[in-house]
Design an enzyme around this catalytic site. Structure first.
Site, PDB file in Angstrom:
ATOM      1  N   ASP A 251       0.870  -0.806   0.157  1.00  0.00           N
ATOM      2  CA  ASP A 251       0.105   0.273  -0.246  1.00  0.00           C
ATOM      3  C   ASP A 251       1.017   1.301  -0.112  1.00  0.00           C
ATOM      4  OD1 ASP A 251      -2.797   0.434   0.465  1.00  0.00           O
ATOM      5  OD2 ASP A 251      -2.045   2.401   0.763  1.00  0.00           O
TER       6      ASP A 251
ATOM      7  N   PHE B  52     -16.678 -10.437  -4.334  1.00  0.00           N
ATOM      8  CA  PHE B  52     -17.770  -9.887  -3.830  1.00  0.00           C
ATOM      9  C   PHE B  52     -18.347 -10.356  -2.537  1.00  0.00           C
ATOM     10  CE2 PHE B  52     -18.396 -12.150  -7.960  1.00  0.00           C
ATOM     11  CZ  PHE B  52     -18.720 -11.502  -8.736  1.00  0.00           C
TER      12      PHE B  52
ATOM     13  N   LYS C  90     -20.166  -7.792 -11.983  1.00  0.00           N
ATOM     14  CA  LYS C  90     -19.844  -7.217 -11.030  1.00  0.00           C
ATOM     15  C   LYS C  90     -20.897  -6.482 -10.460  1.00  0.00           C
ATOM     16  CE  LYS C  90     -18.738  -5.865  -6.757  1.00  0.00           C
ATOM     17  NZ  LYS C  90     -18.598  -6.286  -5.677  1.00  0.00           N
TER      18      LYS C  90
ATOM     19  N   ASN D 211     -24.054  -6.458  -7.577  1.00  0.00           N
ATOM     20  CA  ASN D 211     -24.391  -5.444  -7.054  1.00  0.00           C
ATOM     21  C   ASN D 211     -25.148  -4.546  -7.106  1.00  0.00           C
ATOM     22  OD1 ASN D 211     -22.630  -6.009  -4.717  1.00  0.00           O
ATOM     23  ND2 ASN D 211     -21.264  -3.780  -5.301  1.00  0.00           N
TER      24      ASN D 211
ATOM     25  N   ASN E 136     -34.583  -7.419   3.915  1.00  0.00           N
ATOM     26  CA  ASN E 136     -34.947  -6.759   5.028  1.00  0.00           C
ATOM     27  C   ASN E 136     -34.923  -5.225   4.792  1.00  0.00           C
ATOM     28  OD1 ASN E 136     -35.069  -8.196   7.355  1.00  0.00           O
ATOM     29  ND2 ASN E 136     -32.167  -8.432   7.115  1.00  0.00           N
ATOM     30  N   ALA E 137     -36.541  -4.687   4.902  1.00  0.00           N
ATOM     31  CA  ALA E 137     -36.989  -3.499   4.734  1.00  0.00           C
ATOM     32  C   ALA E 137     -36.226  -2.623   5.924  1.00  0.00           C
ATOM     33  CB  ALA E 137     -38.021  -3.121   4.540  1.00  0.00           C
ATOM     34  N   GLY E 138     -35.136  -1.329   5.487  1.00  0.00           N
ATOM     35  CA  GLY E 138     -34.791   0.176   6.162  1.00  0.00           C
ATOM     36  C   GLY E 138     -34.642   1.046   5.673  1.00  0.00           C
TER      37      GLY E 138
ATOM     38  N   GLY F 104     -26.711   1.610   1.835  1.00  0.00           N
ATOM     39  CA  GLY F 104     -26.131   3.120   1.741  1.00  0.00           C
ATOM     40  C   GLY F 104     -24.126   1.314   1.857  1.00  0.00           C
TER      41      GLY F 104
ATOM     42  N   CYS G 144     -20.498   0.909  -1.868  1.00  0.00           N
ATOM     43  CA  CYS G 144     -20.294   0.003  -2.843  1.00  0.00           C
ATOM     44  C   CYS G 144     -21.481  -0.320  -3.583  1.00  0.00           C
ATOM     45  CB  CYS G 144     -20.047  -1.777  -2.536  1.00  0.00           C
ATOM     46  SG  CYS G 144     -18.466  -1.937  -1.624  1.00  0.00           S
TER      47      CYS G 144
HETATM   48  C1  UGA Z   1     -22.149  -4.582  -0.902  1.00  0.00           C
HETATM   49  C2  UGA Z   1     -21.897  -6.786  -1.740  1.00  0.00           C
HETATM   50  O1  UGA Z   1     -23.421  -6.840  -0.655  1.00  0.00           O
HETATM   51  C3  UGA Z   1     -20.839  -7.151  -2.104  1.00  0.00           C
HETATM   52  O2  UGA Z   1     -21.518  -8.616  -2.370  1.00  0.00           O
HETATM   53  C4  UGA Z   1     -20.112  -6.801  -2.240  1.00  0.00           C
HETATM   54  O3  UGA Z   1     -19.021  -7.990  -2.483  1.00  0.00           O
HETATM   55  C5  UGA Z   1     -19.946  -5.607  -2.217  1.00  0.00           C
HETATM   56  O4  UGA Z   1     -20.890  -4.711  -1.617  1.00  0.00           O
HETATM   57  C6  UGA Z   1     -19.252  -4.805  -3.031  1.00  0.00           C
HETATM   58  O5  UGA Z   1     -19.109  -4.043  -3.911  1.00  0.00           O
HETATM   59  O6  UGA Z   1     -17.468  -4.643  -2.725  1.00  0.00           O
HETATM   60  P1  UGA Z   1     -21.580  -4.375   1.682  1.00  0.00           P
HETATM   61  O7  UGA Z   1     -21.000  -2.702   0.680  1.00  0.00           O
HETATM   62  O8  UGA Z   1     -20.392  -4.541   2.294  1.00  0.00           O
HETATM   63  O9  UGA Z   1     -21.684  -5.134   0.953  1.00  0.00           O
HETATM   64  O10 UGA Z   1     -22.877  -3.940   2.187  1.00  0.00           O
HETATM   65  P2  UGA Z   1     -23.979  -5.015   1.910  1.00  0.00           P
HETATM   66  O11 UGA Z   1     -24.058  -6.353   3.392  1.00  0.00           O
HETATM   67  O12 UGA Z   1     -24.233  -5.504   0.770  1.00  0.00           O
HETATM   68  O13 UGA Z   1     -25.410  -4.125   2.792  1.00  0.00           O
HETATM   69  C7  UGA Z   1     -25.349  -2.798   1.625  1.00  0.00           C
HETATM   70  C8  UGA Z   1     -26.383  -1.544   2.525  1.00  0.00           C
HETATM   71  O14 UGA Z   1     -27.531  -2.015   1.868  1.00  0.00           O
HETATM   72  C9  UGA Z   1     -26.481  -1.660   4.120  1.00  0.00           C
HETATM   73  O15 UGA Z   1     -26.599  -0.101   4.006  1.00  0.00           O
HETATM   74  C10 UGA Z   1     -27.962  -2.804   4.474  1.00  0.00           C
HETATM   75  O16 UGA Z   1     -28.076  -2.693   6.048  1.00  0.00           O
HETATM   76  C11 UGA Z   1     -28.043  -2.291   4.235  1.00  0.00           C
HETATM   77  N1  UGA Z   1     -29.658  -4.100   3.236  1.00  0.00           N
HETATM   78  C12 UGA Z   1     -28.766  -5.463   3.209  1.00  0.00           C
HETATM   79  C13 UGA Z   1     -30.829  -3.551   3.520  1.00  0.00           C
HETATM   80  O17 UGA Z   1     -31.756  -3.052   3.275  1.00  0.00           O
HETATM   81  N2  UGA Z   1     -31.733  -4.675   3.682  1.00  0.00           N
HETATM   82  C14 UGA Z   1     -30.747  -6.297   3.303  1.00  0.00           C
HETATM   83  O18 UGA Z   1     -31.556  -6.763   3.380  1.00  0.00           O
HETATM   84  C15 UGA Z   1     -29.695  -5.851   2.942  1.00  0.00           C
END
Ligand code: UGA
Length: 435
Positions: free
Chosen positions: A30, A156, A210, A214, A258-260, A264, A267
């Protein structure tokens, strides 16, 4: 075999640590000297469960951390895991990856090896062929497919489960043109992840996979959020029972329903914007993704409506925000919906107090003394006219009447419905539950 990982963020540091703990000789590179020093001493610069232990195991074995590109000379495999941040028009910024690739090119010009260079960074279709490959060939003076191989290998993993996802990915995608190098790559991944499906395709398709992945995850979230908004206007309706039932249909699947408050993080919002921007350039109006994004923004409006409906005039009111990280088990606040709500409330002259088990220090850097910081659930809620649960940290599901007893007005807005079964003595409002 010498493996190098260029860029030590969530993806790079998890990968370098897991590979080293499995016994590979790994260089983690890095350009940030301070970050390198911390990591060399076993300190993870961000919160990611299990990473610290795996890093320690790696450092005990064959993980070397370096900030000099010379250290990766004579690597057999080079993973590029640097960031591709978002520009104001939604497109991705390639400056960092171009610089990294140019440095790799210069180094391999002196290498005796014919390395495989895997691009894990998220880039729009066409980037490998039109941008990265020409830089590599120019800087190395070597020919792709003969003296080195360039392969797209999207990642992923999810933050908060980065180690599990790095050890056990659901798929390996390899995008390339040179059969010899794709074959070598397949052998490597078969050893690293036996029994995991490997999809071999070309550059553009791999890059697009990819974004499709997403975008689909964002779609599922916006879909359930749309259903949740409808439910809120049906007295007694509950979005979680709906998600549970439809999730049992294997054509739909139970995850990401999961509604929310909206998606955010670093990614999903960025990738949806980037592919929409790219789509327009290719001549396709991304109608569907436009709706996905709009619904995501609408969730903030929905939360604001609930706040206003239950608190009246907001000026001078005390509001408690529970949860700042974009999801539990991380201290990452990038594109966190919580911060967007705080910004809106500040404009309305609300007095804000926040709590988060992990992310407070990161939030202090942004809001400084414009908001108040509490170190306990009881304190964040004390004297408040309303408490808003934004992140599904497990401790928030254990809130009792004792925690809320000193609130000025007992109004709880639960954007994650983690308190829906508790018998709190309060005015309980939740996203996705009809009242
Ligand atoms: C996301 C993808 O899930 C990964 O597969 C991907 O590799 C990654 O982006 C990336 O491109 O690097 P991540 O950003 O860690 O991963 O977060 P998530 O777990 O996907 O959650 C994203 C947002 O969606 C959060 O704000 C979470 O609260 C929200 N979310 C997720 C919901 O509101 N409801 C859900 O059912 C799932």
């Amino acid at each position: 075999m010498k493996i190098s990982v260029v860029g030590l963020g969530f993806v790079g540091l998890s990968l370098a640590s897991v590979l080293a703990s499995k016994g590979f000789n790994v260089i983690g590179l890095d350009v940030d000297v301070i970050k390198c020093k911390k990591i060399s001493n076993g300190i993870v610069p961000f919160y990611e469960p299990d990473l610290k232990q795996v890093l320690k195991n790696g450092l005990k074995k064959n993980l070397e951390i370096n900030n000099n590109f010379l250290s990766i000379k004579n690597s057999d495999i080079i993973f590029i895991t640097v960031g591709t941040p978002q520009k104001s028009n939604g497109a991705i910024e390639l400056t960092i990856i171009k610089k990294a690739i140019a440095s790799v090119g210069k180094i391999i010009s002196k290498s005796k090896k014919n390395p495989i260079i895997f691009i894990k960074s998220t880039v729009i279709p066409g980037t490998l062929e039109n941008t990265l490959l020409p830089i590599l060939e120019k800087e190395s003076g070597k020919e792709s497919g003969k003296e080195f191989g360039l392969i797209s290998n999207p990642e992923f993993l999810q933050e908060s489960t980065a180690i599990r996802d790095t050890k056990f990915p659901h798929v390996i995608v390899l995008g390339g043109t040179e059969k010899k190098y794709l074959k070598k790559a397949k052998i490597f991944f078969n050893i690293l992840h036996p029994n995991i499906p490997i999809i071999i395709t070309n550059y553009q398709t791999s890059e697009m996979i990819k974004y499709a992945n997403n975008s689909f995850l964002a779609t599922k979230i916006s879909f359930i959020n749309q259903i949740s908004s409808i439910c809120q206007n049906i007295p007694g309706a509950n979005v979680d029972d709906i998600a549970k039932a439809i999730g049992l249909d294997s054509r739909i699947g139970k995850l990401f329903l999961n509604a929310g408050p909206g998606y955010g993080g670093s990614c999903l919002p960025k990738d949806v914007k980037a592919i929409m921007n790219f789509s327009l350039k290719t001549g396709t109006t991304p109608l569907f993704l436009e709706a996905v994004e709009k619904i995501n923004e609408q969730q903030i409006v929905n939360i604001m409506k609930l706040i206003k409906k239950n608190c009246g005039n907001l000026k001078g009111k005390n509001i408690a925000i529970l949860g700042l990280a974009f999801k539990p088990n991380t201290d990452d606040i990038r594109d966190s919906i919580s911060l967007k709500i705080i910004k809106i409330l500040l404009k309305k002259h609300v007095i804000i107090t926040v709590h988060d088990p992990m992310a407070i220090e990161n939030v202090k850097k942004i809001f400084k003394n414009k908001i108040n910081y509490a170190s306990s659930i009881t304190n964040v809620l004390k004297n408040s006219h309303c408490g808003i649960i934004m992140t599904a940290w497990p401790e928030y599901s254990k809130i009792t009447n004792n925690h809320i007893k000193n609130m000025e007005k007992r109004v709880i807005i639960d954007s994650r419905r983690i308190l829906k079964n508790s018998k709190l003595d309060c005015n309980y409002q939740a996203i996705g539950i009809g009242s």
